[in-house]
Design a protein around this motif. Structure first.
Motif, short mmCIF file in Angstrom:
data_model
loop_
_atom_site.label_atom_id
_atom_site.label_comp_id
_atom_site.label_asym_id
_atom_site.label_seq_id
_atom_site.Cartn_x
_atom_site.Cartn_y
_atom_site.Cartn_z
N SER A 41 0.76 -1.39 0.22
CA SER A 41 -0.12 0.33 -0.12
C SER A 41 0.48 1.17 -0.03
O SER A 41 -0.03 2.19 -1.02
N SER A 42 1.74 1.63 0.55
CA SER A 42 2.69 2.38 0.31
C SER A 42 4.01 2.52 -0.40
O SER A 42 4.88 3.63 -0.29
N GLY A 43 4.57 1.52 -1.00
CA GLY A 43 5.41 0.75 -2.38
C GLY A 43 6.73 0.67 -1.12
O GLY A 43 6.06 0.15 0.32
N PRO A 44 7.24 1.03 -2.10
CA PRO A 44 9.33 0.23 -0.95
C PRO A 44 9.28 0.83 0.19
O PRO A 44 9.43 1.70 0.26
N VAL A 45 10.05 0.46 0.90
CA VAL A 45 10.29 -0.02 2.04
C VAL A 45 12.55 0.38 1.63
O VAL A 45 12.77 -0.07 0.88
N VAL A 46 11.94 2.20 2.15
CA VAL A 46 13.62 2.60 1.74
C VAL A 46 14.23 2.76 3.57
O VAL A 46 13.42 3.89 3.74
N VAL A 47 15.61 2.44 3.23
CA VAL A 47 16.35 3.18 4.26
C VAL A 47 17.68 3.93 3.64
O VAL A 47 18.44 3.27 3.19
N ALA A 48 17.36 4.71 4.74
CA ALA A 48 18.51 5.95 4.24
C ALA A 48 19.71 6.13 5.04
O ALA A 48 19.20 6.09 5.94
N THR A 49 20.83 5.74 4.94
CA THR A 49 22.06 5.75 6.04
C THR A 49 21.44 8.03 6.27
O THR A 49 21.60 7.32 7.52
N THR A 50 20.99 9.12 5.78
CA THR A 50 21.19 10.15 6.44
C THR A 50 20.22 10.83 5.75
O THR A 50 19.41 10.33 4.69
N ALA A 51 19.66 11.92 6.14
CA ALA A 51 18.13 12.87 6.16
C ALA A 51 18.87 12.96 5.15
O ALA A 51 17.58 13.21 4.28
N ALA A 54 17.78 10.12 2.47
CA ALA A 54 16.14 10.13 2.50
C ALA A 54 15.13 10.76 1.97
O ALA A 54 14.11 10.76 1.18
N ALA A 55 15.62 12.27 2.07
CA ALA A 55 14.82 13.57 1.32
C ALA A 55 14.97 13.60 -0.10
O ALA A 55 14.33 13.57 -0.87
N LEU A 56 16.62 12.75 -0.39
CA LEU A 56 15.48 12.38 -1.67
C LEU A 56 15.62 11.11 -2.50
O LEU A 56 14.80 11.83 -3.33
N ALA A 57 14.66 9.91 -1.65
CA ALA A 57 14.05 9.73 -2.24
C ALA A 57 12.25 9.80 -2.22
O ALA A 57 11.85 9.51 -2.48
N LYS A 58 12.46 10.52 -0.99
CA LYS A 58 11.30 11.74 -0.95
C LYS A 58 10.72 12.04 -1.98
O LYS A 58 9.93 12.40 -2.91
N ALA A 59 11.15 12.95 -2.41
CA ALA A 59 11.07 13.69 -3.48
C ALA A 59 10.89 12.77 -5.02
O ALA A 59 10.31 13.24 -5.56
N ALA A 60 11.99 12.08 -5.01
CA ALA A 60 11.58 11.05 -6.04
C ALA A 60 10.23 10.07 -5.79
O ALA A 60 10.22 9.15 -6.89
N GLY A 61 9.36 10.28 -4.51
CA GLY A 61 7.91 9.47 -4.84
C GLY A 61 7.58 8.66 -3.63
O GLY A 61 7.33 8.04 -3.50
N ALA A 62 9.03 8.10 -2.98
CA ALA A 62 8.99 7.10 -1.71
C ALA A 62 8.30 7.31 -0.79
O ALA A 62 8.46 8.94 -0.28
N LYS A 63 6.98 6.48 -0.23
CA LYS A 63 6.52 6.82 1.10
C LYS A 63 6.72 6.13 1.90
O LYS A 63 6.79 7.00 3.30
N ASN A 64 7.41 5.54 2.08
CA ASN A 64 7.72 4.16 3.75
C ASN A 64 9.80 4.56 3.10
O ASN A 64 10.46 3.81 3.14
N VAL A 65 9.86 5.71 4.11
CA VAL A 65 11.42 6.10 3.73
C VAL A 65 11.29 6.36 5.12
O VAL A 65 11.01 7.09 6.28
N THR A 66 12.96 6.26 6.32
CA THR A 66 13.45 6.08 6.83
C THR A 66 14.78 6.11 7.02
O THR A 66 15.81 6.27 6.33
N SER A 67 15.40 7.05 7.84
CA SER A 67 16.43 7.29 8.16
C SER A 67 17.63 7.26 9.16
O SER A 67 17.36 6.97 10.80
#
Length: 268
Positions: A41-51, A54-67
């Motif tokens: 429902s929320s798309g791929p789970v993305v884990v970023a090392t830093t904000a 993570a911000a780039l992932a969010k800008a790209a359309g990812a919704k489930n992002v953790t830093s």
């Protein structure tokens, strides 16, 4: 980015701990089923090392992002990875990192994750930012969202550039010296860049050389500052941030820098 070297503790024991955490049995199966449903429902789970990633992932359309590294940490490469951080990547679909982060390359192995590792070249210049967003959008299957963000970013950059340019002292582009990873801010301002420094502290010889060029402003890097860069030169030093805050709003990084420079230019 920075060539900072950081000692990283062995993470083998953490890997074993995470295997115990994952467990087995009916409870684990139920949890995994719920996780699959949430992922769908929320798309791929993305884990970023830093904000920043993570911000780039969010800008790209990812919704489930953790830093992993808290946004409050000023110099991310110095962060000491904890077992609780590694649990975040255990169910990740993608793990984003940058080569200058000493701990990043061991995160996937330590967590036993099957995630796809994506290395990003972190640089806030427009071309690098849009390239990273486009690349991530393609990986996540969110190309439309990524393209939309890039269009918004392009318009925002032009708008901010005009506002800062309107504040030039005496209507002329000010001479600035920038830390090597904040040159994007000088470009945003349309300033005359008379020199760069870093990431190491300025040496006496560099101090003499840069001061002789009489910059009116120094655009320092908040995330790896070495203190006052050109003492006694009369140049006003601004602290420019490369990393976004907890809201993971990358556009806010550009807006903040523009506001800082606009205010400083107008007051000079």
């Amino acid at each position: 980015m920075a060539r900072t070297r950081v000692l990283v503790r062995p993470l083998t024991a953490l890997s074993a701990g995470l295997l115990l955490i994952s467990g087995c049995g009916s409870g684990a199966a139920s949890e995994n089923t719920a996780g699959t449903s949430d992922k769908a429902s929320s798309g791929p789970v993305v884990v970023a090392t830093t904000a920043w990633e993570a911000a780039l992932a969010k800008a790209a359309g990812a919704k489930n992002v953790t830093s992993i590294v808290p946004a409050a940490i000023r110099h991310a490469p110095d962060y000491d990875v904890k077992p609780s951080d590694l649990t975040k990547v255990a169910k990740a679909d993608y793990v984003l990192y940058s080569s200058f982060e000493p701990f990043a390359g061991r995160i996937k192995e330590a967590a036993g994750s099957q995630a796809k590792m994506i290395e990003l070249n972190l640089d806030n210049t427009p071309s690098k930012t849009t390239a990273n967003v486009t690349r991530l959008g393609k990986a996540f299957g969110t190309q439309k969202a990524a393209a939309g963000w890039n269009t918004t970013f392009g318009k925002e950059w032009e708008s901010l550039h005009k506002k800062v340019q309107a504040a030039w002292p005496g209507g002329k582009a000010p001479a600035v010296t920038a830390q090597m990873f904040t040159t994007w801010a000088a470009k945003l301002a349309g300033a005359q860049m008379v020199g760069t420094y870093g990431p190491e502290a300025v040496t006496p010889a560099q101090l003499s050389k840069l001061s002789a060029k009489k910059p009116k402003f120094v655009l320092d890097n908040e995330n790896m500052s070495t203190g006052t860069v050109l003492p006694g030169s009369g140049a006003k030093q601004l602290s420019i941030a490369n990393y976004p805050g907890q809201d993971l709003d990358l556009l806010a990084v550009y807006r903040k820098a523009a506001q800082q420079m606009e205010k400083a230019f107008a007051a000079s």
